[in-house]
Design a protein around this motif. Structure first.
Motif, PDB file in Angstrom:
ATOM      1  N   TYR A   1     -44.350 -22.435   5.310  1.00 55.13           N
ATOM      2  CA  TYR A   1     -44.097 -22.497   3.873  1.00 55.13           C
ATOM      3  C   TYR A   1     -45.016 -21.541   3.109  1.00 55.13           C
ATOM      4  CZ  TYR A   1     -43.956 -24.166  -0.926  1.00 55.13           C
ATOM      5  OH  TYR A   1     -43.840 -24.216  -2.289  1.00 55.13           O
ATOM      6  N   ILE A   2     -46.308 -21.555   3.423  1.00 56.70           N
ATOM      7  CA  ILE A   2     -47.243 -20.694   2.701  1.00 56.70           C
ATOM      8  C   ILE A   2     -46.967 -19.226   2.998  1.00 56.70           C
ATOM      9  CG2 ILE A   2     -49.669 -20.098   2.377  1.00 56.70           C
ATOM     10  CD1 ILE A   2     -48.824 -22.769   1.128  1.00 56.70           C
ATOM     11  N   ASP A   3     -46.610 -18.901   4.236  1.00 56.50           N
ATOM     12  CA  ASP A   3     -46.255 -17.514   4.570  1.00 56.50           C
ATOM     13  C   ASP A   3     -45.099 -17.032   3.716  1.00 56.50           C
ATOM     14  OD1 ASP A   3     -48.257 -17.224   6.423  1.00 56.50           O
ATOM     15  OD2 ASP A   3     -46.981 -17.603   8.174  1.00 56.50           O
ATOM     16  N   GLU A   4     -44.114 -17.902   3.508  1.00 52.81           N
ATOM     17  CA  GLU A   4     -42.977 -17.531   2.665  1.00 52.81           C
ATOM     18  C   GLU A   4     -43.406 -17.294   1.218  1.00 52.81           C
ATOM     19  OE1 GLU A   4     -39.355 -19.860   5.028  1.00 52.81           O
ATOM     20  OE2 GLU A   4     -40.004 -20.527   3.045  1.00 52.81           O
TER      21      GLU A   4
ATOM     22  N   ALA B   1     -38.545 -28.988 -11.684  1.00 54.84           N
ATOM     23  CA  ALA B   1     -38.118 -29.117 -10.287  1.00 54.84           C
ATOM     24  C   ALA B   1     -38.451 -27.879  -9.469  1.00 54.84           C
ATOM     25  CB  ALA B   1     -36.618 -29.393 -10.219  1.00 54.84           C
ATOM     26  N   ASP B   2     -38.533 -26.724 -10.111  1.00 60.34           N
ATOM     27  CA  ASP B   2     -38.845 -25.470  -9.432  1.00 60.34           C
ATOM     28  C   ASP B   2     -40.170 -24.926  -9.956  1.00 60.34           C
ATOM     29  OD1 ASP B   2     -36.387 -24.992  -7.774  1.00 60.34           O
ATOM     30  OD2 ASP B   2     -35.457 -25.116  -9.754  1.00 60.34           O
ATOM     31  N   THR B   3     -40.831 -24.121  -9.143  1.00 65.15           N
ATOM     32  CA  THR B   3     -42.137 -23.604  -9.523  1.00 65.15           C
ATOM     33  C   THR B   3     -42.421 -22.295  -8.801  1.00 65.15           C
ATOM     34  OG1 THR B   3     -44.494 -24.136  -9.667  1.00 65.15           O
ATOM     35  CG2 THR B   3     -43.340 -24.850  -7.686  1.00 65.15           C
ATOM     36  N   LYS B   4     -43.412 -21.568  -9.299  1.00 67.61           N
ATOM     37  CA  LYS B   4     -43.912 -20.374  -8.630  1.00 67.61           C
ATOM     38  C   LYS B   4     -45.414 -20.499  -8.364  1.00 67.61           C
ATOM     39  CE  LYS B   4     -40.493 -17.154 -10.541  1.00 67.61           C
ATOM     40  NZ  LYS B   4     -40.313 -15.881 -11.306  1.00 67.61           N
ATOM     41  N   GLU B   5     -45.915 -21.736  -8.355  1.00 67.19           N
ATOM     42  CA  GLU B   5     -47.342 -21.967  -8.116  1.00 67.19           C
ATOM     43  C   GLU B   5     -47.545 -22.976  -6.992  1.00 67.19           C
ATOM     44  OE1 GLU B   5     -49.478 -21.060 -12.416  1.00 67.19           O
ATOM     45  OE2 GLU B   5     -49.403 -23.110 -11.663  1.00 67.19           O
TER      46      GLU B   5
ATOM     47  N   ASP C   1     -42.235 -14.063  -6.488  1.00 69.54           N
ATOM     48  CA  ASP C   1     -43.684 -14.040  -6.315  1.00 69.54           C
ATOM     49  C   ASP C   1     -44.279 -15.390  -6.697  1.00 69.54           C
ATOM     50  OD1 ASP C   1     -43.821 -11.374  -5.476  1.00 69.54           O
ATOM     51  OD2 ASP C   1     -43.831 -10.643  -7.543  1.00 69.54           O
ATOM     52  N   PHE C   2     -45.239 -15.853  -5.900  1.00 67.80           N
ATOM     53  CA  PHE C   2     -45.939 -17.102  -6.163  1.00 67.80           C
ATOM     54  C   PHE C   2     -47.395 -16.809  -6.533  1.00 67.80           C
ATOM     55  CE2 PHE C   2     -42.327 -18.734  -3.963  1.00 67.80           C
ATOM     56  CZ  PHE C   2     -42.221 -20.086  -4.286  1.00 67.80           C
TER      57      PHE C   2
ATOM     58  N   ALA D   1     -45.169 -13.953   0.933  1.00 69.96           N
ATOM     59  CA  ALA D   1     -44.306 -12.788   1.123  1.00 69.96           C
ATOM     60  C   ALA D   1     -43.719 -12.287  -0.192  1.00 69.96           C
ATOM     61  CB  ALA D   1     -43.185 -13.119   2.104  1.00 69.96           C
ATOM     62  N   GLY D   2     -43.692 -13.150  -1.226  1.00 70.24           N
ATOM     63  CA  GLY D   2     -43.274 -12.733  -2.551  1.00 70.24           C
ATOM     64  C   GLY D   2     -41.805 -12.338  -2.645  1.00 70.24           C
ATOM     65  N   LYS D   3     -41.516 -11.411  -3.566  1.00 71.02           N
ATOM     66  CA  LYS D   3     -40.131 -11.010  -3.826  1.00 71.02           C
ATOM     67  C   LYS D   3     -39.454 -10.412  -2.601  1.00 71.02           C
ATOM     68  CE  LYS D   3     -40.519 -10.081  -8.800  1.00 71.02           C
ATOM     69  NZ  LYS D   3     -40.448  -9.047  -9.859  1.00 71.02           N
ATOM     70  N   GLU D   4     -40.247  -9.753  -1.759  1.00 70.23           N
ATOM     71  CA  GLU D   4     -39.672  -9.105  -0.581  1.00 70.23           C
ATOM     72  C   GLU D   4     -39.370 -10.086   0.543  1.00 70.23           C
ATOM     73  OE1 GLU D   4     -42.523  -8.147  -2.069  1.00 70.23           O
ATOM     74  OE2 GLU D   4     -41.633  -6.503  -3.228  1.00 70.23           O
ATOM     75  N   GLY D   5     -39.844 -11.329   0.408  1.00 68.45           N
ATOM     76  CA  GLY D   5     -39.682 -12.320   1.465  1.00 68.45           C
ATOM     77  C   GLY D   5     -38.458 -13.188   1.296  1.00 68.45           C
TER      78      GLY D   5
END
Length: 336
Positions: A223-226, A201-205, A238-239, A229-233
């Motif tokens: 969505y892509i900007d988020e 249900a969840d992903t980082k890709e 991170d994706f 932004a990775g861990k700091e966003g």
């Protein structure tokens, strides 16, 4: 798997023990699987079989056809036309439907297919595949027309794809989860290698063509900007981005380990609802993804609920891990 189960045995069990498929549908799926084996041989030969390069023709969408596009289309038609389980076929590569000739029995099913998805990858030896969808002919009138094919994806009797990669893999659903079969080349048979596939249900890709970013609608860019932004966003993680430019390969990765695939509307051709074809690509892949616990929308609506208005209708696609798809869909609804 604890024991080798062939595609035929799997389908017989789906028919006999679970009552999910009829004998004609079982024969149809076996025929499609045999056709995919023939296509795999042509793909594997590559330059040795003189199958690379263009066919110097265009399909109904105005796209230049590759030699393998034409070969795969012909293989699927020739394999299925005479068996008695089909009423007609429709292909991404054909202007209109192909009705089973009167000299053969006419069955109750309709077959739709993208004979070779990811054609741009053929000559560079990257994974490509065949996508297929099966519908029941629901009208009682004699003969077949394009209107018989204009059914929402939720009415599919079966769907699947075959990916021609390092392994040749057939992925199938008949409405009872998703099963994966690997082609045993020595034996010439499809062997069940994974059953009841589940998409996390969840992903980082995420998978999207980043070169089109400047053309996206605001919800997609948000969505892509988020993600970028990775861990700091706002997402706090991170994706990774993956993009094969072959829907079969991208969806196969998502079924294997999760992820979200996006091919959204963009402003280059604002009159078109999307790039991918609803009947030949989006519907079968959405059926597979949902059967594996994922989700698939066009940004605002479940893809399998869309009622087609024409044979080669296009659609925006967001599919994969459910929580990510729900987030993208929520962004579209907020913007609307």
């Amino acid at each position: 798997m604890s024991r080798n189960i062939s595609l035929t045995q799997y389908l017989v069990e789906q028919q006999r023990e679970h009552g999910r498929i009829t004998p004609p549908l079982r024969l149809l799926l076996e025929t499609v699987a045999r056709a995919c084996k023939r296509i795999a041989i042509s793909v594997n030969k590559g330059a040795l079989g003189d199958v690379l390069g263009t066919a110097h023709t265009e399909n109904v969408q105005g796209e230049v056809q590759k030699k393998l596009d034409v070969i795969a289309n012909e293989v699927l038609i020739e394999a299925n036309v005479w068996g008695g389980h089909l009423a007609a076929m429709a292909s991404e590569e054909m202007d209109t439907i192909s009705v089973v000739p009167d000299r053969y029995p006419q069955g109750e099913y309709l077959l739709l297919f993208d004979p070779l998805d990811g054609s741009s990858n053929i000559d560079v030896n990257v994974s490509i595949g065949t996508i297929f969808s099966v519908l029941r002919k629901v009208t009682n009138n004699r003969g077949v027309s394009e209107d018989d094919f204009l059914q929402p994806g939720k009415q599919q009797a079966a769907a699947g794809y075959c990916v021609y990669g390092p392994q040749t893999t057939l992925v199938l659903t008949v409405g009872d989860g998703v099963a994966m079969f690997t082609l045993d080349r020595e034996m010439g048979s499809w062997v069940l290698t994974e059953d009841q596939v589940q998409v996390p249900a969840d992903t980082k890709e995420f998978a999207i063509n980043m070169s089109n970013m400047r053309h996206w609608a605001p919800p997609v860019k948000r969505y892509i900007d988020e993600c970028l932004a990775g861990k700091e966003g706002a997402r706090g993680k991170d994706f990774n981005m993956r993009w094969v430019a072959s829907m079969v390969a991208d969806v196969h990765r998502i079924l294997t380990r999760g992820g979200v695939f996006m091919y959204p509307w963009d402003k280059r051709e604002p009159e078109k609802l999307g790039k991918l074809r609803l009947l030949y690509e989006a519907n079968p892949m959405s059926f597979l993804i949902e059967q594996a616990g994922g989700a698939a929308t066009n940004g605002t609506q479940r893809i399998l609920d869309i009622v087609p208005s024409k044979l080669h209708e296009r659609v925006s696609v967001v599919l994969g891990s459910k929580n990510e798809v729900d987030r993208v869909t929520a962004y579209h609804r907020e913007a609307a």
